[in-house]
Design a protein around this motif. Structure first.
Motif, PDB file in Angstrom:
ATOM      1  N   GLN A  77       0.910  -1.182   0.010  1.00 29.85           N
ATOM      2  CA  GLN A  77      -0.036   0.067   0.072  1.00 29.85           C
ATOM      3  C   GLN A  77       0.863   1.252   0.030  1.00 29.85           C
ATOM      4  N   ASN A  78       0.422   2.299  -0.290  1.00 29.54           N
ATOM      5  CA  ASN A  78       1.159   3.895  -0.206  1.00 29.54           C
ATOM      6  C   ASN A  78       1.399   4.034   1.205  1.00 29.54           C
ATOM      7  N   PHE A  96       7.968   8.742   1.587  1.00 28.00           N
ATOM      8  CA  PHE A  96       6.928   8.039   0.858  1.00 28.00           C
ATOM      9  C   PHE A  96       7.283   6.898   0.088  1.00 28.00           C
ATOM     10  N   ASP A 143       5.786   3.814  -2.312  1.00 23.34           N
ATOM     11  CA  ASP A 143       4.360   3.584  -3.070  1.00 23.34           C
ATOM     12  C   ASP A 143       4.003   2.229  -2.671  1.00 23.34           C
ATOM     13  N   GLU A 144       2.769   1.806  -3.379  1.00 21.07           N
ATOM     14  CA  GLU A 144       2.095   0.388  -3.146  1.00 21.07           C
ATOM     15  C   GLU A 144       3.159  -0.608  -3.932  1.00 21.07           C
ATOM     16  N   TYR A 146      -0.101  15.356  -0.615  1.00 21.22           N
ATOM     17  CA  TYR A 146      -0.097  13.862  -0.845  1.00 21.22           C
ATOM     18  C   TYR A 146      -1.359  13.204  -1.352  1.00 21.22           C
ATOM     19  N   PHE A 195      -2.059  10.910  -4.238  1.00 28.83           N
ATOM     20  CA  PHE A 195      -2.369   9.382  -4.147  1.00 28.83           C
ATOM     21  C   PHE A 195      -3.802   9.267  -3.606  1.00 28.83           C
ATOM     22  N   PHE A 228      -3.407   6.201   0.971  1.00 26.51           N
ATOM     23  CA  PHE A 228      -2.037   5.894   1.772  1.00 26.51           C
ATOM     24  C   PHE A 228      -2.247   6.116   3.276  1.00 26.51           C
TER      25      PHE A 228
END
Ligand SMILES: Nc1ncnc2c1ncn2[C@@H]1O[C@H](COP(=O)(O)OP(=O)(O)O)[C@@H](O)[C@H]1O
Ligand SMILES: CC(C)(COP(=O)(O)O)[C@@H](O)C(=O)NCCC(=O)O
Ligand SMILES: [K+]
Length: 244
Positions: free
Chosen positions: A111-112, A126, A128-129, A195, A199, A202
């Motif tokens: 997951q983010n 950060f 990401d997924e 963010y 996205f 997250f």
């Protein structure tokens, strides 16, 4: 049983883990390092490994004296990490941020994730997924803001952290508290909002020495876990053992 040690720019945090569960946490100053570790090992003689992440002025040599008693691992960029590092300068990424990203990747798979560490500096990271570490931001932490206002001006006093009464600080002290604390909160809420635009989903992990103070003041609901770096150190070490 392992002893994890996080050397930050302000303080040293340590924790004893058994099967990824923290048994006890410790906080101390740099000049007490060896004495404190000695004490912890006396109390927990079953510790077989000493695992360190340092962004502070303490180097690997400071831990060598413990090597005849237990296995010492000092994390570096050469270790295996569970994410793909997309930072343009991967070798300069703080080892604390690498451990936070690793912990987030292992604990919240696929997951983010945004990790915010409110320590000496505030760091944003950060992942990401698809487990790509993208980067983030570095800005001055709470105490650093109070200190720099004092250190770089002629007339501003050095104040310690206090919740401001209002946005409209009606005295020098209240204006400083408003600027530092409200500025800090707006910054973090502002980053989270940015963010969110990019996205849709997250999770946010908030940690560091100021996490508890901060969590209840943010517009965004976030649960603070001030032990996240040490938990991540324990998990990343396990990951290293399994993947080396
Ligand atoms: N006893 C303390 N000494 C120093 N800072 C503290 C203390 N208690 C809370 N803090 C807060 O913790 C922040 C530093 O967080 P910490 O996570 O320990 O930093 P680092 O990991 O960079 O050493 C400071 O901004 C300060 O406001
Ligand atoms: C940004 C930091 C100073 C944060 O340190 P901390 O607040 O945890 O003491 C540390 O992660 C660091 O030295 N980083 C190197 C630069 C980078 O991460 O790009
Ligand atoms: K930090």
């Amino acid at each position: 049983m392992i002893l994890t040690v996080d050397v930050g720019n302000t303080r040293i945090k340590a924790s004893v883990f058994e099967d990824n569960t923290a048994l006890e946490n410790f906080v101390f100053e740099k000049n007490e390092l060896e004495k404190k570790i000695e004490k912890i090992l006396e109390k927990y003689p079953k510790c077989s490994d000493l695992v360190v992440a340092s962004v502070g002025s303490i180097e690997k040599q400071s831990f060598l004296s413990f090597e005849n008693r237990l296995k010492v691992h000092f994390f570096t960029h050469e270790d295996v990490f569970p994410f793909h590092n997309k930072y343009a300068t991967p070798k300069t990424l703080g080892i604390d941020r690498m451990i936070l990203a690793a912990g987030a990747t292992l604990q919240f798979p696929k997951q983010n994730r945004l990790v915010i560490d409110a320590g000496t500096c505030i760091t944003y990271d950060f992942i990401d997924e698809n487990d790509n570490y993208l980067g983030g931001a570095i800005s001055p932490g709470l105490r650093l803001r109070y200190e720099s206002l004092h250190n770089f001006t002629a007339r501003l006093p050095l104040l310690s952290l206090e919740a401001p009464d209002s946005y409209v600080g009606n005295s020098t002290a209240q204006a400083i508290h408003s600027g530092v604390v409200n500025g800090f909160v707006y910054e973090i809420d502002g980053f989270i909002d940015e963010y969110r635009k990019e996205f849709s989903n997250f999770i946010i992990i908030l940690t560091g020495g100021d996490a508890d103070f901060l969590a209840k003041r943010l517009k965004n609901t976030i649960f603070a876990n001030s032990n996240f770096l040490l938990e991540s150190l324990s998990q990343t070490y396990q990951y290293k053992i399994d993947n080396d």
